[in-house]
Enzyme design. Structure first.
Site, short mmCIF file in Angstrom:
data_model
loop_
_atom_site.label_atom_id
_atom_site.label_comp_id
_atom_site.label_asym_id
_atom_site.label_seq_id
_atom_site.Cartn_x
_atom_site.Cartn_y
_atom_site.Cartn_z
N CYS A 115 0.84 -1.21 0.00
CA CYS A 115 0.00 0.00 0.00
C CYS A 115 0.88 1.27 0.00
O CYS A 115 1.51 1.56 -1.00
CB CYS A 115 -1.00 -0.02 1.15
SG CYS A 115 -2.33 1.17 0.88
N HIS A 220 -3.76 -4.90 0.07
CA HIS A 220 -3.32 -5.33 1.41
C HIS A 220 -3.39 -6.86 1.53
O HIS A 220 -4.33 -7.39 2.14
CB HIS A 220 -4.19 -4.68 2.49
CG HIS A 220 -3.83 -3.27 2.81
ND1 HIS A 220 -2.85 -2.94 3.72
CD2 HIS A 220 -4.31 -2.10 2.33
CE1 HIS A 220 -2.75 -1.62 3.80
NE2 HIS A 220 -3.62 -1.09 2.96
N GLU A 222 -1.84 -8.72 3.45
CA GLU A 222 -1.75 -9.17 4.85
C GLU A 222 -3.13 -9.31 5.49
O GLU A 222 -3.26 -10.03 6.48
CB GLU A 222 -0.86 -8.21 5.66
CG GLU A 222 -1.53 -6.96 6.20
CD GLU A 222 -1.76 -5.87 5.16
OE1 GLU A 222 -1.46 -6.10 3.97
OE2 GLU A 222 -2.25 -4.79 5.55
#
Ligand code: MN
Length: 244
Positions: A115, A220, A222
């Site tokens: 990001c 993202h 994660e």
């Protein structure tokens, strides 16, 4: 096998309270830490500093570097004036991360930006950023890039460049990714190429075309990797590259 140590450049925030006005905090959302531990690495948080000797020591300690999300990159970093839709900035964090990226790469250790991480990676090497998606040319940047919730849900599709390192990690050319960004890459830095695109011409990932792994994604992973094995493979591939 010894698990690789993955340095994490933390986010920063100002936590105002009556007792401690303007108090600064370095923090890491736990999804970033878990994405490393879940996929074979050990996370090591590297607090913000502008001390060159400290940064050099950080780089000795790590096998690779992960850059997290957060503030907009300050426009002076890439040679532009601030435009009205610029969000919050932290120039100290920008300077720290640029020094850390360059020192990590100089030590031949991989870098993964997520990001804001892809944006600072691009700015670090001379690329630019649209300060808001709405500043893209007419007809571009028209998809919903700030989905607002349901972080594990892929909100828009991306097309990945065949033969890229990113494609090798993900194992597929078309996937839906989440989207939590109001800024987006403009000019890609020399020595980098786009390796994932949304259908509205937003650049969703870049990687280095020269020696050494430097990869950044605008989404993202994660926040998807625990329920999405394709996104987990992105971290698995990165951690494995750091182990070499
Ligand atoms: Mn997006």
């Amino acid at each position: 096998m010894t698990k690789p140590m993955i340095g994490i450049a933390p986010g920063t925030m100002v936590v105002d309270s009556q007792m401690f006005p303007g108090r600064k905090r370095d923090y890491v959302n736990r999804e970033f830490l878990q994405s490393i531990t879940d996929n074979g690495g050990i996370p090591l948080v590297l607090p913000v500093t502008l001390d060159e000797a400290a940064i050099a020591r950080y780089v000795q300690l790590i096998d690779g570097l992960l850059l997290c999300g957060g503030h907009d990159v300050a426009p002076f970093t890439y040679g532009e004036e601030a435009q009205p839709k610029l969000g919050g900035i932290d120039p100290e964090r920008d300077a720290y991360e640029i020094a850390l990226i360059k020192a990590t790469h100089a030590a031949h250790k991989p870098v993964l930006g997520i990001c804001r991480g892809v944006q600072i990676l691009n700015a670090c090497y001379g690329g630019t950023i649209y300060q808001d998606v709405s500043y893209m040319p007419a007809g571009q940047g028209t998809l919903k890039h700030m989905q607002g919730q349901l972080a594990a849900y892929g909100m828009h599709n991306v097309t990945v460049t065949p033969g890229s390192t990113l494609a090798g990690y993900l194992g597929q050319m078309h996937l839906a990714v989440n989207s939590f960004h109001h800024q987006t890459l403009h000019k890609v830095a020399p020595g980098f190429k786009p390796v994932a695109m949304a259908s509205d011409q937003v650049i969703e990932a870049i990687e280095s075309t020269t020696d050494g792994l430097q990869l950044g994604v605008q989404w993202h992973p994660e926040m998807m990797q625990q329920s999405d094995s394709v996104e987990a493979q992105l971290f698995g591939g990165f951690v494995a590259a750091c182990a070499q």
